[in-house]
Design a protein around this motif. Sequence first.
Motif, short mmCIF file in Angstrom:
data_model
loop_
_atom_site.label_atom_id
_atom_site.label_comp_id
_atom_site.label_asym_id
_atom_site.label_seq_id
_atom_site.Cartn_x
_atom_site.Cartn_y
_atom_site.Cartn_z
N TYR A 1 0.21 5.25 1.39
CA TYR A 1 -0.65 6.18 2.10
C TYR A 1 -0.01 7.56 2.07
CZ TYR A 1 -3.19 2.32 4.36
OH TYR A 1 -3.96 1.22 4.60
N GLU B 1 -7.36 5.09 -5.24
CA GLU B 1 -8.21 6.16 -4.76
C GLU B 1 -8.13 7.37 -5.70
OE1 GLU B 1 -10.29 6.48 -1.52
OE2 GLU B 1 -10.37 4.55 -2.57
N ARG C 1 7.48 8.47 14.08
CA ARG C 1 6.68 8.50 12.85
C ARG C 1 6.15 7.14 12.42
NH1 ARG C 1 9.80 11.81 8.48
NH2 ARG C 1 10.27 9.78 7.57
N TYR D 1 -4.06 1.99 15.77
CA TYR D 1 -2.65 2.12 15.45
C TYR D 1 -2.06 3.25 16.29
CZ TYR D 1 -2.66 -0.95 11.35
OH TYR D 1 -2.72 -2.04 10.51
N PHE E 1 -8.99 5.64 8.18
CA PHE E 1 -8.49 6.10 9.47
C PHE E 1 -9.31 7.27 10.01
CE2 PHE E 1 -4.52 3.89 10.23
CZ PHE E 1 -4.17 3.40 8.98
N GLY E 2 -9.34 7.38 11.33
CA GLY E 2 -9.86 8.58 11.99
C GLY E 2 -8.79 9.66 11.98
N THR E 3 -9.11 10.80 12.55
CA THR E 3 -8.20 11.94 12.52
C THR E 3 -7.13 11.90 13.60
OG1 THR E 3 -9.88 13.13 13.76
CG2 THR E 3 -9.79 13.54 11.38
N LEU F 1 -8.37 0.61 4.25
CA LEU F 1 -8.34 0.95 5.67
C LEU F 1 -8.67 2.43 5.78
CD1 LEU F 1 -7.62 -0.57 8.30
CD2 LEU F 1 -5.27 0.18 8.00
N PHE G 1 3.64 7.02 3.35
CA PHE G 1 3.94 5.75 4.01
C PHE G 1 3.66 4.59 3.07
CE2 PHE G 1 4.83 6.68 8.40
CZ PHE G 1 4.23 7.91 8.62
N VAL H 1 3.85 13.39 4.33
CA VAL H 1 4.63 12.18 4.61
C VAL H 1 3.95 11.03 3.90
CG1 VAL H 1 5.54 10.62 6.38
CG2 VAL H 1 5.34 13.07 6.87
N TYR I 1 0.83 -1.20 0.00
CA TYR I 1 0.00 0.00 0.00
C TYR I 1 0.87 1.27 0.00
CZ TYR I 1 -2.89 -3.56 2.42
OH TYR I 1 -3.55 -4.71 2.78
N GLN J 1 -1.54 -4.34 8.93
CA GLN J 1 -0.62 -3.75 7.97
C GLN J 1 0.64 -3.28 8.70
OE1 GLN J 1 -2.58 -0.87 5.42
NE2 GLN J 1 -4.34 -2.21 5.15
N MET K 1 0.48 9.62 18.83
CA MET K 1 -0.82 9.79 18.17
C MET K 1 -1.44 8.40 18.06
SD MET K 1 -1.78 12.86 17.09
CE MET K 1 -2.78 12.65 15.62
N LYS L 1 -1.96 15.39 10.05
CA LYS L 1 -1.79 13.98 10.46
C LYS L 1 -2.88 13.05 9.90
CE LYS L 1 1.82 14.57 13.13
NZ LYS L 1 3.12 13.99 12.81
N PHE L 2 -3.71 13.55 9.00
CA PHE L 2 -4.73 12.69 8.44
C PHE L 2 -4.11 11.72 7.44
CE2 PHE L 2 -8.78 11.16 7.73
CZ PHE L 2 -9.10 11.14 6.38
N LEU L 3 -4.41 10.44 7.62
CA LEU L 3 -3.79 9.38 6.82
C LEU L 3 -4.81 8.83 5.84
CD1 LEU L 3 -0.95 8.05 7.10
CD2 LEU L 3 -2.06 6.25 8.40
N MET M 1 4.06 3.84 12.09
CA MET M 1 2.74 3.39 12.50
C MET M 1 2.84 1.96 13.02
SD MET M 1 0.40 5.73 11.73
CE MET M 1 -1.15 4.90 11.42
N PHE N 1 -4.52 6.27 16.24
CA PHE N 1 -5.49 6.31 15.15
C PHE N 1 -6.40 5.08 15.21
CE2 PHE N 1 -3.89 9.82 12.68
CZ PHE N 1 -2.54 9.88 13.00
N GLY O 1 8.10 5.99 6.67
CA GLY O 1 7.60 7.19 6.02
C GLY O 1 8.69 7.96 5.29
N THR O 2 8.26 8.68 4.27
CA THR O 2 9.14 9.59 3.52
C THR O 2 8.53 10.98 3.60
OG1 THR O 2 9.89 7.89 1.97
CG2 THR O 2 10.05 10.20 1.26
N ARG O 3 9.29 11.90 4.20
CA ARG O 3 8.77 13.27 4.29
C ARG O 3 9.17 14.01 3.03
NH1 ARG O 3 6.68 16.50 7.98
NH2 ARG O 3 7.13 15.11 9.71
N GLN P 1 0.04 11.09 4.43
CA GLN P 1 -0.35 11.74 5.69
C GLN P 1 -0.08 13.22 5.57
OE1 GLN P 1 1.81 10.75 9.42
NE2 GLN P 1 -0.18 10.70 10.43
N PHE Q 1 3.87 -0.92 8.56
CA PHE Q 1 4.22 0.32 7.90
C PHE Q 1 5.73 0.55 7.89
CE2 PHE Q 1 0.24 2.69 7.23
CZ PHE Q 1 -0.66 1.84 7.84
N ILE R 1 -5.44 6.34 2.23
CA ILE R 1 -4.91 5.38 1.26
C ILE R 1 -4.83 6.02 -0.12
CG2 ILE R 1 -7.22 4.47 0.77
CD1 ILE R 1 -4.10 2.26 0.84
#
Lengths: 113, 115
Positions: free
Chosen positions: A35, A58, B43, B37, B105-107, B103, A90, A88, A33, A102, B89, A41-43, B45, B91, A107-109, A37, A104, A45
């Motif tokens: 993702y 998506e 960083r 999570y 996610f919430g905020t 999947l 993921f 970021v 996958y 899953q 954090m 911080k909202f993640l 998850m 989630f 991450g790559t910023r 972010q 993870f 897909i």
Amino acid sequence: DTAVSQTPKYLVTQMGNDKSIKCEQNLGHDTMYWYKQDSKKFLKIMFSYNNKELIINETVPNRFSPKSPDKAHLNLHINSLELGDSAVYFCASSRTGPNQPQHFGDGTRLSIL
Amino acid sequence: AQTVTQSQPEMSVQEAETVTLSCTYDTSESDYYLFWYKQPPSRQMILVIRQEAYKQQNATENRFSVNFQKAAKSFSLKISDSQLGDAAMYFCAYRMSDTASKLTFGTGTRLQVTL
């Protein structure tokens, strides 16, 4: 030892450039996958591949193109980078099945100047 | 479309105390999976706990447990004997019982652990 590894961890580039992020997993998983972010911080897909076949796509601009050369790799190429692409990203992997956890990467910023 | 709501942007707990993080979701499905999570400052998850909707028994993993209320579409996470390393954090996430499902996610809830 690393289960899901992404490179690079940080990417700073200018608007309009093309960049790639690589992802590899050594867990023997067959689903991978990407993702995104955002700064809040909202993640969310972006894509998912199962046995190298795209199964989730998506609403992502077609400047983003995933490529899965084999089950262990899922790369993300981004053309014509825009300011809004700063985030970021993921990579994750899992066994097939909706109940499978899953795993993870770190991450790559991506920062667009 | 499925949505996941975490109404607490930030929570604080003292070391060794118990804290509960809230999560509600919206779905018309009867079979699905729920996850919590954790994302520490590093960083990455990390899966904390998961629950199958068809199971009535609440999942437990060491100091972490859930209160799953299917009718209320509620899935809260309880952390007992909080430790400094729990600061992160958190989630909540939902997934339909379909291999090709995503999947959602919430905020997130930022948990602080104080001495």
